[in-house]
Enzyme design. Structure first.
Site, short mmCIF file in Angstrom:
data_model
loop_
_atom_site.label_atom_id
_atom_site.label_comp_id
_atom_site.label_asym_id
_atom_site.label_seq_id
_atom_site.Cartn_x
_atom_site.Cartn_y
_atom_site.Cartn_z
N LYS A 89 0.71 -1.68 0.06
CA LYS A 89 -0.17 0.02 -0.28
C LYS A 89 0.93 1.25 0.14
O LYS A 89 0.31 2.28 -0.38
CB LYS A 89 -0.69 -0.15 1.11
CG LYS A 89 -1.37 -0.99 1.39
CD LYS A 89 -3.23 -0.69 0.49
CE LYS A 89 -4.31 -1.80 0.77
NZ LYS A 89 -5.68 -0.71 0.21
N ASP A 136 -8.92 0.12 6.92
CA ASP A 136 -8.29 -1.14 7.47
C ASP A 136 -7.07 -1.01 8.08
O ASP A 136 -6.61 -1.86 8.93
CB ASP A 136 -8.23 -2.70 6.77
CG ASP A 136 -9.96 -2.44 6.56
OD1 ASP A 136 -9.97 -2.59 5.31
OD2 ASP A 136 -10.88 -2.88 7.37
#
Length: 411
Positions: A89, A136
């Site tokens: 990410k 998340d």
């Protein structure tokens, strides 16, 4: 190696496989290049490789596991060291922050020096800009890191079940963290509402009607990882197993492979948690389909109920099959990688190992092997998308900390 196929965790009886009737063959469609393209990859790579600490992550051969699964090779792209953030990410969120700030600073001040922005020399100009997102854990960490690197403020929204260790990791990069009620999709809506109310800029890794530009940049950042993997490979992959939440990672990998190989692109199987399989259901119904409920899967990074609207067409047209797996398969795979018996010792997080878990399950079912064309000549590529990004959870699952596993691997 303990017989994998005797373990209940890897039983096909607890998983599902669905062939994709909409899969298109031939060259990468021109229409999809407006979302993801090689030209976009070149632009992203030029920026990302200029950041301090950039280095390609390792592509690890799992020789012993390949022998056990009766395939020619398995290579695992280990993203656990990416920019010190622990996951792939880092490539997407921070790159999207860069692109958004460049656009906003250009609107405010006219032409700007993007190289100066990318290397943190425009922090004074960016300090009045606030970016926000729902997460998340891993995407929010990337957005917070990017905001700090470029000088902007970050506000990160997390839903009720995100662990405090993940929240602490985000705060370490100077972000304000707001905890919301409900699931991930509820936190996405709350971030969007707060941004509209406060004049902030949403940097989301999922797209929805009316919001597509920033998620496109997030996905394009991921293509750097795919190019690294192909550059490190001695032979092109024949099969790829990809974990999937809203679809951004899977779409980015498929688009890059499809444009690179055309009609010879690998067979791609998308793997989701059984408790949050929005893409599997979308293929089953032939249109984007949301799944509801608390989405209570241990694979936290994939606890997503609504597909990304720009990822969906790429997945619908490019993926060969869709799988669901139980949480137990991911947990067993974490322990397998930590043990070293696969041929390398790797710290893989619960979401990061899902593609490998899907491969193990599929390889143990003869009918599934045939339908996927998986045989002893197959060369499998996997994206190990995170390490121990929740250290407490990792230690509970594996029985050792990630640090201890890594230390053991170096002996």
């Amino acid at each position: 190696m303990t017989d994998l196929f005797s373990q209940q965790a890897f039983s096909p009886a607890t998983a599902t496989l669905l062939g994709n009737p909409s899969r298109k063959k031939g060259a990468y469609p021109t229409a999809l290049k407006s979302t993801l393209s090689h030209a976009g990859y070149i632009r992203a790579a030029g920026v990302i490789t200029s950041w301090p600490g950039y280095a390609p992550t390792p592509l690890v051969a799992l020789v012993k596991l390949a022998e056990r699964l009766d395939v020619a090779s398995i290579h695992y792209k280990d993203e656990s060291s990416r920019f010190g953030l622990g996951s792939f990410k880092a490539l997407g969120g921070a790159y999207a922050v860069f692109r958004l700030l460049a656009s906003e600073l250009r609107r405010r001040h006219g032409d700007i020096d993007e190289t100066a922005l990318a290397t943190g020399r425009l922090v004074e100009a960016a300090k009045d800009i606030t970016v926000c997102c729902a997460t998340d854990g891993n995407h929010g960490r990337s957005v917070a890191w990017g905001a700090r690197m470029f000088g902007a403020r970050a506000v990160i929204f997390v839903h009720a079940t995100v662990s405090e260790r993940r929240v602490d990791a985000i705060r370490r990069y100077g972000a304000e963290v707001v905890r919301t009620q409900g699931n991930y999709d509820d936190s996405v809506r709350e971030a969007d509402r707060a941004a509209a109310e406060n004049g902030w800029f949403v940097v989301s890794d999922t797209s929805y009607p009316g919001y597509t530009d920033v998620p496109r940049d997030v996905m394009q950042g991921y293509s750097v990882m795919v190019a690294e993997a192909l550059g490190a490979s001695e032979a092109s992959p024949t099969h790829v197993f990809l974990q999937c939440g809203v679809g951004g990672l899977a779409a980015a990998v498929i688009a890059h492979l499809w444009e690179a190989y055309g009609a010879d692109m690998p067979i791609v199987t998308v793997v989701e948690p059984a408790k949050a399989a929005c893409l599997y259901e979308s293929v089953r119904f032939g249109k984007p389909t949301a799944v509801t409920g608390d989405l209570d899967t241990i694979m936290a990074g994939m606890a997503c109920g609504e597909p990304s609207v720009i990822a969906w067409p790429i997945l619908r047209d490019g993926a060969s099959a869709f799988m669901t797996i139980p949480d137990e398969a991911a947990l067993a795979t974490m322990r397998l990688l930590a043990s070293g018996v696969a041929g390398a010792t790797i710290v893989g997080g619960e979401s990061g190992v899902a593609g490998l878990a899907g491969l193990i399950v599929a390889a143990g079912e003869p009918d599934w092997r045939r339908s996927l064309g998986l045989d002893r000549t197959s060369r499998v590529l996997l994206i190990g998308s995170e390490g121990d990004t929740d250290p407490d959870l990792y230690a509970r699952v594996v029985g050792r900390t990630g640090h201890a596993v890594r230390a053991g691997a170096l002996r």
